[in-house]
Design an enzyme around this catalytic site. Sequence first.
Site, short mmCIF file in Angstrom:
data_model
loop_
_atom_site.label_atom_id
_atom_site.label_comp_id
_atom_site.label_asym_id
_atom_site.label_seq_id
_atom_site.Cartn_x
_atom_site.Cartn_y
_atom_site.Cartn_z
N ARG A 1 0.88 -1.21 0.09
CA ARG A 1 0.03 -0.11 0.03
C ARG A 1 0.73 1.34 0.07
O ARG A 1 0.44 2.26 -0.21
CB ARG A 1 -1.01 -0.08 1.13
CG ARG A 1 -1.80 1.26 1.44
CD ARG A 1 -3.32 1.33 2.05
NE ARG A 1 -2.92 0.18 3.26
CZ ARG A 1 -2.32 0.79 4.50
NH1 ARG A 1 -1.95 1.93 4.53
NH2 ARG A 1 -2.10 -0.02 5.50
N ASP B 1 -6.92 20.25 -13.59
CA ASP B 1 -7.33 18.92 -14.19
C ASP B 1 -7.02 19.18 -15.55
O ASP B 1 -7.71 19.83 -16.33
CB ASP B 1 -9.03 18.64 -13.80
CG ASP B 1 -9.26 17.43 -14.23
OD1 ASP B 1 -8.58 16.70 -15.19
OD2 ASP B 1 -10.33 16.90 -13.81
C1 LIG Z 1 -13.32 11.38 -16.40
C2 LIG Z 1 -12.97 12.38 -15.65
C3 LIG Z 1 -12.70 12.55 -14.30
C4 LIG Z 1 -12.69 11.41 -13.40
O1 LIG Z 1 -11.76 10.36 -13.68
P1 LIG Z 1 -12.21 8.84 -13.14
O2 LIG Z 1 -10.93 7.99 -13.75
O3 LIG Z 1 -13.63 8.41 -14.03
O4 LIG Z 1 -12.32 8.65 -11.68
C5 LIG Z 1 -12.03 13.77 -13.62
N1 LIG Z 1 -11.85 14.59 -14.64
C6 LIG Z 1 -12.20 14.79 -16.04
C7 LIG Z 1 -11.99 16.28 -16.61
C8 LIG Z 1 -12.74 13.46 -16.59
O5 LIG Z 1 -13.06 13.62 -17.89
#
Ligand SMILES: *Cc1c(COP(=O)(O)O)cnc(C)c1O
Length: 385
Positions: A59, A183
């Site tokens: 972990r 993001d």
């Molecule tokens: C899909 C997505 C997420 C979430 O990711 P998962 O791998 O589905 O948990 C976060 N941010 C964006 C911009 C996404 O397209």
Amino acid sequence: MNFSSTPSASRPAWDPKTLIVAGGRPAHAVDAPVNYPVTFTSTYHSQGLAAADERVYARFSNPSWDPFEEVLGQLEAAARPALVFSSGMAAIAAALNLVPAGGVLVMPKHSYNGSLALTSELEAAGRLIVRPVDIADTDEVIAALEGAHVLWVESPTNPMLEVADLPVLLAETKAREILSIVDNTFATPLLQQPLTQGADVVVHSVTKYLSGHSDVIMGAVVTSDEKLHNTVHGYRTLHGSIASPMDTFLALRGVRTMAVRLDRSQSNSQILAERLSEHPNVQAVRYPGLKQDPGHQRAAKLMSGFGAVIAFQVGGSADGADKVIGAFKLITGATSLGGVETLAERRARHASEPVSVPENLIRLSVGIEDVEDLWADLSQALEQL
Ligand SMILES: *Cc1c(COP(=O)(O)O)cnc(C)c1O
């Protein structure tokens, strides 16, 4: 078995297109495998706790994470390896944990709906305060930074494809000592490297373009800052939101082809967006690669490509959009994006989607198929309206 990779300090700087292919490999040596093996173990032979390189327990650390973390860290031009997580949302939860208790979080009102749902839960629990903004409106975002603690950015946004003036916003957060988190799932580090523009932290849904084959759920956090890295690493260990060794192997295998996948998906997207914008049954198209798109100038300046997601609206409201998606024979009606196959989804079908996302908006994640086959499928489906 102890394969160490060629230290990046002892080789020339590679272009990202080379790095994704050649990075994270065992050092060239006779009989060394060209890929790292997958390590399935829960624990390691270990004695004392003195040696800094003792893995101890799986972990805390797994050799299967290392090559992918090295490649993604270098792709984002970070001073440290990335940290992989069990999903994009697990990575996002880890990054949101950096918001101080009761802190103000400025975030795009059209963020990924999972990020919006999580922050609204955290707000309801008194953990933080959310200040939603139109991320393309730089003046509005800067005004909202007053008294804020963290700026969350998505650019382009999911699914509205708004483009932020990233360097201007990040210069503003730096000057005010506000933590910035980007993001970067939609752009990928091949099109935009937020850390080089001043971001503190980047998060990814590795599920999308990085792995690229719709067969893995995984996430990652990237930062150059030692303190933030340690905090996020500690969070991952204690929350146990770790990636599986097999998924990390698949993600590394997938990232090897990201440059060619993205090239094809982007050229397909440009052609499809132009044709959609001239189709009589299409009301509106958002794609930063379109000259008339509100985000075009900014994206052309800040990104080295326009990405491979198109949002378009059709007549007949939600029913019209559902009819089009139901008529596809090649394109798959499904959520998610960033895979080799083209996927389409009416985003407003999700209760967690903001009400400002139109009912008739179809998000198209453009894959690497032949563009004429894609267009034939799109146009026969649009004829159903
Ligand atoms: C899909 C997505 C997420 C979430 O990711 P998962 O791998 O589905 O948990 C976060 N941010 C964006 C911009 C996404 O397209």
